[in-house]
Scaffold this motif. Structure first.
Motif, PDB file in Angstrom:
ATOM      1  N   THR A  95     -26.780   6.948   5.712  1.00  8.68           N
ATOM      2  CA  THR A  95     -27.919   7.156   4.819  1.00  8.68           C
ATOM      3  C   THR A  95     -27.998   8.595   4.300  1.00  8.68           C
ATOM      4  OG1 THR A  95     -29.251   7.461   6.828  1.00  8.68           O
ATOM      5  CG2 THR A  95     -29.345   5.309   5.774  1.00  8.68           C
ATOM      6  N   TYR A  96     -27.280   9.517   4.975  1.00 10.34           N
ATOM      7  CA  TYR A  96     -27.304  10.898   4.489  1.00 10.34           C
ATOM      8  C   TYR A  96     -26.704  11.005   3.094  1.00 10.34           C
ATOM      9  CZ  TYR A  96     -22.597  10.649   6.570  1.00 10.34           C
ATOM     10  OH  TYR A  96     -21.323  10.259   6.923  1.00 10.34           O
ATOM     11  N   TYR A  97     -25.836  10.047   2.733  1.00 10.29           N
ATOM     12  CA  TYR A  97     -25.309  10.043   1.366  1.00 10.29           C
ATOM     13  C   TYR A  97     -26.428   9.756   0.360  1.00 10.29           C
ATOM     14  CZ  TYR A  97     -20.365  10.345   2.657  1.00 10.29           C
ATOM     15  OH  TYR A  97     -19.153  10.781   3.118  1.00 10.29           O
ATOM     16  N   GLY A  98     -27.338   8.879   0.752  1.00 11.66           N
ATOM     17  CA  GLY A  98     -28.484   8.606  -0.113  1.00 11.66           C
ATOM     18  C   GLY A  98     -29.339   9.842  -0.297  1.00 11.66           C
ATOM     19  N   ALA A  99     -29.498  10.611   0.783  1.00 11.22           N
ATOM     20  CA  ALA A  99     -30.262  11.855   0.692  1.00 11.22           C
ATOM     21  C   ALA A  99     -29.590  12.840  -0.250  1.00 11.22           C
ATOM     22  CB  ALA A  99     -30.409  12.470   2.086  1.00 11.22           C
TER      23      ALA A  99
ATOM     24  N   MET B  68     -27.841   9.199 -10.497  1.00  8.14           N
ATOM     25  CA  MET B  68     -27.822   8.558  -9.185  1.00  8.14           C
ATOM     26  C   MET B  68     -26.975   7.290  -9.200  1.00  8.14           C
ATOM     27  SD  MET B  68     -31.850   9.040  -8.150  1.00  8.14           S
ATOM     28  CE  MET B  68     -31.745   8.047  -6.652  1.00  8.14           C
ATOM     29  N   MET B  69     -27.140   6.506 -10.228  1.00  7.56           N
ATOM     30  CA  MET B  69     -26.371   5.268 -10.378  1.00  7.56           C
ATOM     31  C   MET B  69     -24.874   5.559 -10.430  1.00  7.56           C
ATOM     32  SD  MET B  69     -26.734   2.563 -13.547  1.00  7.56           S
ATOM     33  CE  MET B  69     -26.241   3.820 -14.755  1.00  7.56           C
ATOM     34  N   LEU B  70     -24.488   6.548 -11.213  1.00  3.15           N
ATOM     35  CA  LEU B  70     -23.081   6.889 -11.387  1.00  3.15           C
ATOM     36  C   LEU B  70     -22.464   7.434 -10.094  1.00  3.15           C
ATOM     37  CD1 LEU B  70     -20.620   7.239 -13.241  1.00  3.15           C
ATOM     38  CD2 LEU B  70     -21.530   9.491 -13.882  1.00  3.15           C
ATOM     39  N   ILE B  71     -23.153   8.370  -9.448  1.00  5.69           N
ATOM     40  CA  ILE B  71     -22.622   8.958  -8.212  1.00  5.69           C
ATOM     41  C   ILE B  71     -22.482   7.903  -7.122  1.00  5.69           C
ATOM     42  CG2 ILE B  71     -23.063  10.609  -6.355  1.00  5.69           C
ATOM     43  CD1 ILE B  71     -24.475  12.393  -8.366  1.00  5.69           C
ATOM     44  N   SER B  72     -23.482   7.049  -6.985  1.00  5.39           N
ATOM     45  CA  SER B  72     -23.432   6.016  -5.948  1.00  5.39           C
ATOM     46  C   SER B  72     -22.235   5.089  -6.154  1.00  5.39           C
ATOM     47  CB  SER B  72     -24.726   5.205  -5.947  1.00  5.39           C
ATOM     48  OG  SER B  72     -24.720   4.276  -4.886  1.00  5.39           O
ATOM     49  N   TYR B  73     -21.990   4.714  -7.387  1.00  2.34           N
ATOM     50  CA  TYR B  73     -20.839   3.849  -7.662  1.00  2.34           C
ATOM     51  C   TYR B  73     -19.524   4.550  -7.322  1.00  2.34           C
ATOM     52  CZ  TYR B  73     -17.009   1.741 -10.200  1.00  2.34           C
ATOM     53  OH  TYR B  73     -15.777   1.219 -10.508  1.00  2.34           O
ATOM     54  N   LEU B  74     -19.370   5.793  -7.743  1.00  2.00           N
ATOM     55  CA  LEU B  74     -18.120   6.522  -7.513  1.00  2.00           C
ATOM     56  C   LEU B  74     -17.860   6.725  -6.021  1.00  2.00           C
ATOM     57  CD1 LEU B  74     -18.309   9.201 -10.369  1.00  2.00           C
ATOM     58  CD2 LEU B  74     -16.876   7.139 -10.301  1.00  2.00           C
ATOM     59  N   TRP B  75     -18.905   7.050  -5.261  1.00  4.39           N
ATOM     60  CA  TRP B  75     -18.720   7.261  -3.819  1.00  4.39           C
ATOM     61  C   TRP B  75     -18.504   5.950  -3.078  1.00  4.39           C
ATOM     62  CZ3 TRP B  75     -22.788  11.605  -2.328  1.00  4.39           C
ATOM     63  CH2 TRP B  75     -22.369  12.799  -2.900  1.00  4.39           C
ATOM     64  N   SER B  76     -19.102   4.875  -3.566  1.00  3.17           N
ATOM     65  CA  SER B  76     -18.922   3.584  -2.890  1.00  3.17           C
ATOM     66  C   SER B  76     -17.472   3.119  -2.952  1.00  3.17           C
ATOM     67  CB  SER B  76     -19.827   2.523  -3.529  1.00  3.17           C
ATOM     68  OG  SER B  76     -19.363   2.152  -4.827  1.00  3.17           O
ATOM     69  N   ARG B  77     -16.762   3.498  -3.996  1.00  2.00           N
ATOM     70  CA  ARG B  77     -15.353   3.100  -4.126  1.00  2.00           C
ATOM     71  C   ARG B  77     -14.518   3.640  -2.973  1.00  2.00           C
ATOM     72  NH1 ARG B  77     -13.444   4.720 -10.017  1.00  2.00           N
ATOM     73  NH2 ARG B  77     -11.550   3.704  -9.258  1.00  2.00           N
ATOM     74  N   LYS B  78     -14.910   4.783  -2.438  1.00  3.39           N
ATOM     75  CA  LYS B  78     -14.165   5.400  -1.348  1.00  3.39           C
ATOM     76  C   LYS B  78     -14.607   4.886   0.015  1.00  3.39           C
ATOM     77  CE  LYS B  78     -13.253   9.921   0.788  1.00  3.39           C
ATOM     78  NZ  LYS B  78     -13.487  11.389   0.699  1.00  3.39           N
ATOM     79  N   HIS B  79     -15.913   4.675   0.198  1.00  4.52           N
ATOM     80  CA  HIS B  79     -16.445   4.382   1.521  1.00  4.52           C
ATOM     81  C   HIS B  79     -16.641   2.894   1.807  1.00  4.52           C
ATOM     82  CE1 HIS B  79     -17.191   8.628   2.389  1.00  4.52           C
ATOM     83  NE2 HIS B  79     -17.607   8.737   1.139  1.00  4.52           N
ATOM     84  N   PHE B  80     -16.893   2.098   0.798  1.00  3.27           N
ATOM     85  CA  PHE B  80     -17.121   0.664   1.010  1.00  3.27           C
ATOM     86  C   PHE B  80     -16.826  -0.074  -0.296  1.00  3.27           C
ATOM     87  CE2 PHE B  80     -19.789  -3.191   1.485  1.00  3.27           C
ATOM     88  CZ  PHE B  80     -19.321  -3.634   2.720  1.00  3.27           C
ATOM     89  N   PRO B  81     -15.533  -0.306  -0.574  1.00  2.00           N
ATOM     90  CA  PRO B  81     -15.163  -0.929  -1.852  1.00  2.00           C
ATOM     91  C   PRO B  81     -15.813  -2.300  -2.042  1.00  2.00           C
ATOM     92  CG  PRO B  81     -13.246  -0.039  -0.718  1.00  2.00           C
ATOM     93  CD  PRO B  81     -14.376   0.005   0.267  1.00  2.00           C
ATOM     94  N   ILE B  82     -16.437  -2.470  -3.180  1.00  2.00           N
ATOM     95  CA  ILE B  82     -17.054  -3.743  -3.560  1.00  2.00           C
ATOM     96  C   ILE B  82     -16.467  -4.150  -4.909  1.00  2.00           C
ATOM     97  CG2 ILE B  82     -19.241  -4.851  -4.222  1.00  2.00           C
ATOM     98  CD1 ILE B  82     -20.654  -2.984  -2.275  1.00  2.00           C
TER      99      ILE B  82
END
Length: 489
Positions: A367-371, A408-422
């Motif tokens: 959740t620290y990524y959300g912060a 926020m939308m853009l950063i979350s998508y880019l980081w999700s590709r590395k940590h939890f690919p969907i």
């Protein structure tokens, strides 16, 4: 697919629980714009609510999301509710004691009259104490009970406001005990509604008071980044009104009036707020309950696509009807910042997309990524407002909100590709967003301006554009729709 179907059923009920109360809140907004003396007083109420939002975030310190996280852990399920409840109860009591002890210093630092604060403090406390009972209803999959009580709360809020503004002052024996200040009177009415609602759902406080220290530490560890993210989110939502009051190059009274005008326009974006909030209420428990399913990534991708596809249609439909909706929200003669409405609507569309994309860090205890994401957006919001408010006024405040949620939308998508690919269908998502936002901007700022407000030509062209937009989305997604229908049959 059954879980997806259940998700949308619950989201529909949560949607009713959000939409119907908000429709009643529309009456509350109308009452305020009608019975408060003017834009200055409405602006002052808006600023107070901005501080209330900050206080609610701090006092819940991420415990609601932590509750959902550990409620699905077999090791802690039995004690999650009571541990969260005891924690929030203790800190809330401490807050109330300290707030009344330091009432005058708080009043001086926030520039909120102490007369209002003495009623606002218990409003904040009751809001906090109701968090876990409402969260438990969602976790126990009781959306109908949740919806009923949420709607009742707003009925009470509107009812007590009407009672205090119109009926009680007519009785001299009662009126002598009521304050003449309409703002103070409103917060007394608001407190009465919250108190009745709390009494209805406080049963959980009479069950178990078991407190697991180990679990509590884990919940705090999980929740503190949610607190930071919540504060950053509150910045994106409310700090613009506070900064407008402080940085507009005009007198304090004129600045508060401008905040009132801006807030009235902001509240006209209620449609997309409802859509995003209803989706979040249904999706958040679903994310955690499905996290162990091997098909979870595909389901998350489908949910995001559904939100975007439906969201762009809802966005354009609301903009098409906003001139008809305005008289329902704001009293006649009350000046409203209509030009910012599409920008705020788009901001809330982005916010909803971000909420669906945020699954990757919530279910992986990161959740620290959300912060971090929310904090970056908050810095952007504050910076843009401070630099450009003196020159562009509330227009930059609306643009900053939209930019923050888009980032926020853009950063979350880019980081999700590395940590939890969907497996998101990025091309379709981007295409739907560009199509819906482009159509919305073209209609509101060109068609509406060219052919006039509420003219037959404007509504005719807008209706044709809406049908075309919906037709394109449905055609592109015909395969997914057919699959869903086939699965049900």
């Amino acid at each position: 697919m059954g879980s997806i179907k259940r998700l949308f059923q619950h989201t529909f009920i949560y949607g009713l629980a959000t939409v119907l109360p908000k429709l009643l809140t529309v009456l509350l907004t109308k009452l305020l714009t009608k019975y408060l003396p003017g834009e200055i007083e409405f602006g002052e109420v808006s600023i107070i609510f901005s501080y209330i939002i900050f206080a609610n975030v701090i006092l819940t310190y991420g415990m609601e999301t932590a509750f959902f996280r550990f409620q699905n852990d077999e090791r802690y399920r039995e004690k999650t509710t009571s541990t969260a409840m005891v924690s929030l109860f203790g800190t809330t009591v401490l807050f109330v004691v300290l707030a009344y002890l330091f009432l005058e210093p708080i009043s001086g630092s926030t520039e909120i009259d102490a007369r209002y604060l003495k009623w606002v403090i218990p409003v904040i406390a009751l809001d906090t104490l109701m968090v876990i009972p409402f969260a438990k209803m969602r976790a126990d999959q009781k959306p109908r009970k949740y919806a009923l009580i949420k709607m009742l709360n707003v009925v009470l809020s509107v009812g007590t406001t009407v009672l205090f503004f119109t009926a009680l002052p007519s009785f001299p024996s009662v009126a002598q005990y009521l304050p003449e200040d309409r703002i103070e009177l409103f917060f007394i009415a608001f407190l009465a509604a919250n108190l009745i609602t709390f009494i209805l759902i406080c049963g959980v406080y009479f069950s178990s008071w078991a407190f697991d220290r180990v679990l509590w530490k884990r919940m705090l560890s999980y929740g503190w980044p949610i607190l930071i993210a919540g504060l950053a989110f509150a910045v994106n939502e409310t700090v613009d009104k506070i900064l407008l009051q402080k940085f507009l190059p005009m007198s304090e009274a004129d600045a508060e009036a401008t905040v009132g005008i801006y807030t009235a326009g902001y509240r006209l974006a209620v449609g997309m707020t409802l859509f995003a909030q209803a989706f979040r209420l249904g999706v958040e428990p679903f994310f955690f309950s499905q996290s162990g399913d091997k098909n979870a990534p595909a389901q998350y991708a489908l949910i995001t696509k559904a939100y975007v596809a439906l969201g762009v249609i809802a966005l354009f439909a609301y903009v098409l009807l906003v001139d008809l909706i305005r008289p329902l929200l704001v009293d006649d003669g009350f000046i409203t910042a209509m030009d910012i409405v599409p920008v705020i609507l788009i901001a809330y569309l982005f916010s909803g997309v971000y909420q669906t994309l945020s699954v990757w860090y919530k279910i992986n205890d990161k959740t620290y990524y959300g912060a971090i994401i929310s904090s970056i957006a908050a810095v952007l919001t504050i910076t843009l407002n401070i630099i450009f408010i003196p020159k562009y006024g509330y227009y930059i405040s609306a643009a900053a909100t939209c930019a923050a949620y888009g980032l926020m939308m853009l950063i979350s998508y880019l980081w999700s590709r590395k940590h939890f690919p969907i497996p998101y269908e990025v091309g379709k998502l981007v295409g739907f967003l560009l199509l819906g936002i482009g159509a919305t901007i073209f209609f509101f700022y060109y068609i509406r301006a060219e052919y006039g407000v509420e003219t037959l030509e404007t509504y005719g062209i807008g209706s044709a554009m809406l049908l075309l937009l919906a037709g394109i989305v449905l055609y592109v997604e015909r395969g997914s729709i057919y699959s869903l229908i086939k699965k049900r049959s």
